[in-house]
Motif scaffolding. Sequence first.
Motif, PDB file in Angstrom:
ATOM      1  N   UNK A  15       0.765  -1.205  -0.122  1.00  0.00           N
ATOM      2  CA  UNK A  15       0.048  -0.074   0.039  1.00  0.00           C
ATOM      3  C   UNK A  15       0.872   1.155   0.031  1.00  0.00           C
ATOM      4  N   UNK A  16       1.851   1.277   0.885  1.00  0.00           N
ATOM      5  CA  UNK A  16       2.680   2.436   1.153  1.00  0.00           C
ATOM      6  C   UNK A  16       3.912   2.153   2.042  1.00  0.00           C
ATOM      7  N   UNK A  17       4.572   3.022   2.190  1.00  0.00           N
ATOM      8  CA  UNK A  17       5.633   3.093   3.139  1.00  0.00           C
ATOM      9  C   UNK A  17       5.580   4.310   3.996  1.00  0.00           C
ATOM     10  N   UNK A  18       5.552   4.244   5.410  1.00  0.00           N
ATOM     11  CA  UNK A  18       5.453   5.447   6.114  1.00  0.00           C
ATOM     12  C   UNK A  18       6.337   5.438   7.184  1.00  0.00           C
ATOM     13  N   UNK A  19       6.505   6.632   7.877  1.00  0.00           N
ATOM     14  CA  UNK A  19       7.147   6.618   9.029  1.00  0.00           C
ATOM     15  C   UNK A  19       6.031   6.833  10.218  1.00  0.00           C
ATOM     16  N   UNK A  20       6.220   5.972  10.918  1.00  0.00           N
ATOM     17  CA  UNK A  20       5.286   5.830  12.325  1.00  0.00           C
ATOM     18  C   UNK A  20       5.858   6.456  13.487  1.00  0.00           C
ATOM     19  N   UNK A  21       5.464   7.352  14.207  1.00  0.00           N
ATOM     20  CA  UNK A  21       6.046   7.773  15.225  1.00  0.00           C
ATOM     21  C   UNK A  21       5.250   7.271  16.537  1.00  0.00           C
ATOM     22  N   UNK A  22       5.746   6.422  17.198  1.00  0.00           N
ATOM     23  CA  UNK A  22       5.020   5.844  18.321  1.00  0.00           C
ATOM     24  C   UNK A  22       6.129   6.163  19.780  1.00  0.00           C
ATOM     25  N   UNK A  23       5.516   7.035  20.563  1.00  0.00           N
ATOM     26  CA  UNK A  23       6.044   7.429  21.730  1.00  0.00           C
ATOM     27  C   UNK A  23       7.458   8.009  21.294  1.00  0.00           C
ATOM     28  N   UNK A  27       9.662   5.181  13.369  1.00  0.00           N
ATOM     29  CA  UNK A  27      10.080   3.916  12.686  1.00  0.00           C
ATOM     30  C   UNK A  27       9.455   3.682  11.243  1.00  0.00           C
ATOM     31  N   UNK A  28      10.240   3.373  10.450  1.00  0.00           N
ATOM     32  CA  UNK A  28       9.759   3.003   9.287  1.00  0.00           C
ATOM     33  C   UNK A  28       8.826   1.705   9.127  1.00  0.00           C
ATOM     34  N   UNK A  29       7.753   1.803   8.492  1.00  0.00           N
ATOM     35  CA  UNK A  29       6.672   0.798   8.290  1.00  0.00           C
ATOM     36  C   UNK A  29       6.327   0.634   6.810  1.00  0.00           C
ATOM     37  N   UNK A  30       6.457  -0.626   6.301  1.00  0.00           N
ATOM     38  CA  UNK A  30       5.833  -0.930   4.944  1.00  0.00           C
ATOM     39  C   UNK A  30       4.351  -1.344   5.309  1.00  0.00           C
ATOM     40  N   UNK A  31       3.346  -0.971   4.751  1.00  0.00           N
ATOM     41  CA  UNK A  31       2.021  -1.411   4.818  1.00  0.00           C
ATOM     42  C   UNK A  31       1.438  -2.209   3.806  1.00  0.00           C
ATOM     43  N   UNK A  43       7.436  -3.571  10.270  1.00  0.00           N
ATOM     44  CA  UNK A  43       8.671  -2.553  10.856  1.00  0.00           C
ATOM     45  C   UNK A  43       9.624  -2.911   9.992  1.00  0.00           C
ATOM     46  N   UNK A  44      10.242  -1.961   9.414  1.00  0.00           N
ATOM     47  CA  UNK A  44      11.590  -2.112   8.296  1.00  0.00           C
ATOM     48  C   UNK A  44      12.551  -1.240   8.628  1.00  0.00           C
ATOM     49  N   UNK A  45      13.769  -1.384   8.394  1.00  0.00           N
ATOM     50  CA  UNK A  45      14.980  -0.475   8.446  1.00  0.00           C
ATOM     51  C   UNK A  45      14.872   0.893   7.487  1.00  0.00           C
ATOM     52  N   UNK A  46      15.416   1.845   7.741  1.00  0.00           N
ATOM     53  CA  UNK A  46      15.330   3.437   7.047  1.00  0.00           C
ATOM     54  C   UNK A  46      15.901   3.067   5.664  1.00  0.00           C
ATOM     55  N   UNK A  47      16.933   2.329   5.567  1.00  0.00           N
ATOM     56  CA  UNK A  47      17.276   2.225   3.954  1.00  0.00           C
ATOM     57  C   UNK A  47      16.249   1.455   3.103  1.00  0.00           C
ATOM     58  N   UNK A  48      15.769   0.136   3.627  1.00  0.00           N
ATOM     59  CA  UNK A  48      14.648  -0.279   2.938  1.00  0.00           C
ATOM     60  C   UNK A  48      13.590   0.328   2.758  1.00  0.00           C
ATOM     61  N   UNK A 149       1.628   9.233  11.732  1.00  0.00           N
ATOM     62  CA  UNK A 149       1.919   8.679  10.276  1.00  0.00           C
ATOM     63  C   UNK A 149       2.548   9.866   9.434  1.00  0.00           C
ATOM     64  N   UNK A 150       3.527   9.674   8.952  1.00  0.00           N
ATOM     65  CA  UNK A 150       4.009  10.667   8.157  1.00  0.00           C
ATOM     66  C   UNK A 150       4.434   9.876   6.951  1.00  0.00           C
ATOM     67  N   UNK A 151       4.143  10.479   5.631  1.00  0.00           N
ATOM     68  CA  UNK A 151       4.389   9.742   4.337  1.00  0.00           C
ATOM     69  C   UNK A 151       5.984  10.178   4.428  1.00  0.00           C
ATOM     70  N   UNK A 152       6.851   9.171   3.828  1.00  0.00           N
ATOM     71  CA  UNK A 152       8.302   9.550   3.927  1.00  0.00           C
ATOM     72  C   UNK A 152       8.778  10.492   2.768  1.00  0.00           C
TER      73      UNK A 152
END
Length: 154
Positions: A15-23, A27-31, A43-48, A149-152
Amino acid sequence: MDIDIYEDFEEIRVKDVYIVDVFNDPTPVVLLENLKGEMLPIYIGHLEALSIGNVLKNISPPRPMAHDLMVNIFDRLGIKIEGVMIDDKVDRVYYARLLVRKDNNIMQFDARPSDCIALALRVGAPIRIKKKVLECSEIEMSRLEGARVMNIFG
């Protein structure tokens, strides 16, 4: 390849890749999403995340990134990426296999889902997930409630 290997799997899309700010921990997330609209965040790494996001947004970096390099090497060696199978989850860690074909031989390689997804997207190969693994998605989705949630890519 025996088609029965896919019996307990269903095809999903990114669906997309996001940065999720929890507390305050971005952290990057692929949805991932199946045809019924059920979603699974991984949850994935920043480079991925950057690599997957580049493909989704049709961005070509001036120099090949690691996943681009792998695809170029596979092409020259006559290796075709057949697909990805996300087939297990242990202690919040997802496991996947990259399926590749060389001549008439299919080979499977254990790999991180994020790397598999980045490669599959580059060549249009299917991404499949084991149905029982997708059933865990409700728990993972609930972890995102209240997250910022922030779109990269803006």
